[in-house]
Design a protein around this motif. Structure first.
Motif, PDB file in Angstrom:
ATOM      1  N   ALA A   1       3.962  -4.574  -0.346  1.00 16.47           N
ATOM      2  CA  ALA A   1       4.936  -5.219   0.525  1.00 16.47           C
ATOM      3  C   ALA A   1       4.900  -6.716   0.229  1.00 16.47           C
ATOM      4  CB  ALA A   1       4.612  -4.959   1.983  1.00 16.47           C
TER       5      ALA A   1
ATOM      6  N   SER B   1       7.169 -11.046   7.991  1.00 19.62           N
ATOM      7  CA  SER B   1       7.963  -9.990   7.360  1.00 19.62           C
ATOM      8  C   SER B   1       7.761  -8.715   8.166  1.00 19.62           C
ATOM      9  CB  SER B   1       7.506  -9.755   5.917  1.00 19.62           C
ATOM     10  OG  SER B   1       7.797 -10.859   5.119  1.00 19.62           O
ATOM     11  N   ARG B   2       8.858  -8.037   8.476  1.00 19.25           N
ATOM     12  CA  ARG B   2       8.780  -6.812   9.266  1.00 19.25           C
ATOM     13  C   ARG B   2       8.880  -5.595   8.352  1.00 19.25           C
ATOM     14  NH1 ARG B   2       8.963  -9.385  13.746  1.00 19.25           N
ATOM     15  NH2 ARG B   2      10.504 -10.893  14.383  1.00 19.25           N
ATOM     16  N   LEU B   3       8.079  -4.571   8.660  1.00 16.87           N
ATOM     17  CA  LEU B   3       8.158  -3.317   7.913  1.00 16.87           C
ATOM     18  C   LEU B   3       7.713  -2.162   8.782  1.00 16.87           C
ATOM     19  CD1 LEU B   3       5.034  -2.555   6.307  1.00 16.87           C
ATOM     20  CD2 LEU B   3       5.628  -4.855   5.683  1.00 16.87           C
ATOM     21  N   ARG B   4       8.056  -0.960   8.338  1.00 16.23           N
ATOM     22  CA  ARG B   4       7.665   0.278   9.015  1.00 16.23           C
ATOM     23  C   ARG B   4       6.684   1.024   8.129  1.00 16.23           C
ATOM     24  NH1 ARG B   4      11.697   3.996  11.767  1.00 16.23           N
ATOM     25  NH2 ARG B   4      11.047   5.292  10.058  1.00 16.23           N
ATOM     26  N   ILE B   5       5.679   1.598   8.756  1.00 16.26           N
ATOM     27  CA  ILE B   5       4.758   2.482   8.035  1.00 16.26           C
ATOM     28  C   ILE B   5       4.727   3.806   8.779  1.00 16.26           C
ATOM     29  CG2 ILE B   5       2.396   2.919   7.303  1.00 16.26           C
ATOM     30  CD1 ILE B   5       2.015  -0.050   6.883  1.00 16.26           C
TER      31      ILE B   5
ATOM     32  N   VAL C   1       4.187  -4.829  11.602  1.00 18.40           N
ATOM     33  CA  VAL C   1       4.340  -3.439  11.208  1.00 18.40           C
ATOM     34  C   VAL C   1       4.682  -2.577  12.416  1.00 18.40           C
ATOM     35  CG1 VAL C   1       3.140  -1.436  10.227  1.00 18.40           C
ATOM     36  CG2 VAL C   1       2.710  -3.724   9.308  1.00 18.40           C
TER      37      VAL C   1
ATOM     38  N   PRO D   1       3.111   1.227   3.163  1.00 16.99           N
ATOM     39  CA  PRO D   1       4.496   0.779   3.036  1.00 16.99           C
ATOM     40  C   PRO D   1       5.211   1.585   1.958  1.00 16.99           C
ATOM     41  CG  PRO D   1       3.004  -1.092   2.986  1.00 16.99           C
ATOM     42  CD  PRO D   1       2.161   0.155   2.911  1.00 16.99           C
ATOM     43  N   ASN D   2       6.495   1.680   2.042  1.00 16.45           N
ATOM     44  CA  ASN D   2       7.338   2.390   1.074  1.00 16.45           C
ATOM     45  C   ASN D   2       7.183   3.899   1.148  1.00 16.45           C
ATOM     46  OD1 ASN D   2       8.060  -0.214   0.075  1.00 16.45           O
ATOM     47  ND2 ASN D   2       6.199  -0.191  -1.156  1.00 16.45           N
TER      48      ASN D   2
ATOM     49  N   PHE E   1       2.603  -9.883   8.330  1.00 10.27           N
ATOM     50  CA  PHE E   1       3.389  -8.650   8.378  1.00 10.27           C
ATOM     51  C   PHE E   1       3.397  -8.147   9.817  1.00 10.27           C
ATOM     52  CE2 PHE E   1       1.760  -8.591   4.003  1.00 10.27           C
ATOM     53  CZ  PHE E   1       2.921  -8.356   3.292  1.00 10.27           C
TER      54      PHE E   1
END
Length: 174
Positions: free
Chosen positions: A147, A154-158, A43, A130-131, A41
């Motif tokens: 996630a 995998s890219r995500l924002r927190i 982030v 996440p979310n 991930f």
């Protein structure tokens, strides 16, 4: 008042708060290495209250029993757990990378330990998932902090949340 805050922190963080664990456990499993293949991930951290302290990103199994459980127990039982820490950079975007043991679903938590005392301070430190689940005085369910990662990155924002007033948590940039 102090008892109320301590009880609230225990409910929010669970019996084994992420910052109460042994600092080096899970770091070897979590550290991303340049050009290394495999699930991870990446982030992007948003909503920092300030540019001081330590950020701690942790990966847990995607179930309510193991989410935010004691890292010693998870590793002893052969369950997924990984940790990445970094000092908050003084400027620029903040990104962290954490490896996952295999493709699938995991629950993640991100803590902003502003005074670097390795304890979650309910009145000063930030927490995010996440979310971006709505936070009250109990910890979120694993599914709310879930996630998915495939065989690559995998890219995500927190978004970090901090205490506002006596009874609520939320982002500082509402």
């Amino acid at each position: 008042m102090r008892a109320l805050l301590l009880a609230s922190c225990a409910m929010l963080c669970g019996a084994a708060a992420p910052l109460r664990s042994t600092p080096d456990l899970g770091k070897a499993e979590g550290q991303c290495r340049r050009n290394e293949p495999g699930p991870a991930f990446e982030v992007t951290v948003v909503g920092l209250k300030d540019r001081k302290g330590l950020l701690k990103l942790e990966l847990y199994p995607d179930n309510d029993t193991d989410f935010l459980a004691d890292d010693n127990v998870l590793l002893e039982q052969g369950k997924a757990f990984a940790r990445v820490e970094m000092r908050v950079p003084q400027r620029g975007p903040v990104e962290m990378c954490i490896r996952a043991p295999r493709p699938g679903g995991y629950s993640l938590s991100l803590l902003h330990d502003r005074d670097m005392n390795r304890k979650f301070g309910v009145s000063s430190d930030g927490i995010g998932f996440p979310n971006d689940p709505k936070l009250g005085w109990s910890r979120p369910k694993a599914a709310a902090a879930r996630a998915l990662v495939g065989s690559g990155v995998s890219r995500l924002r927190i978004r970090l949340n901090y205490r506002h007033g006596l009874f609520s948590f939320g982002p500082i940039d509402r």
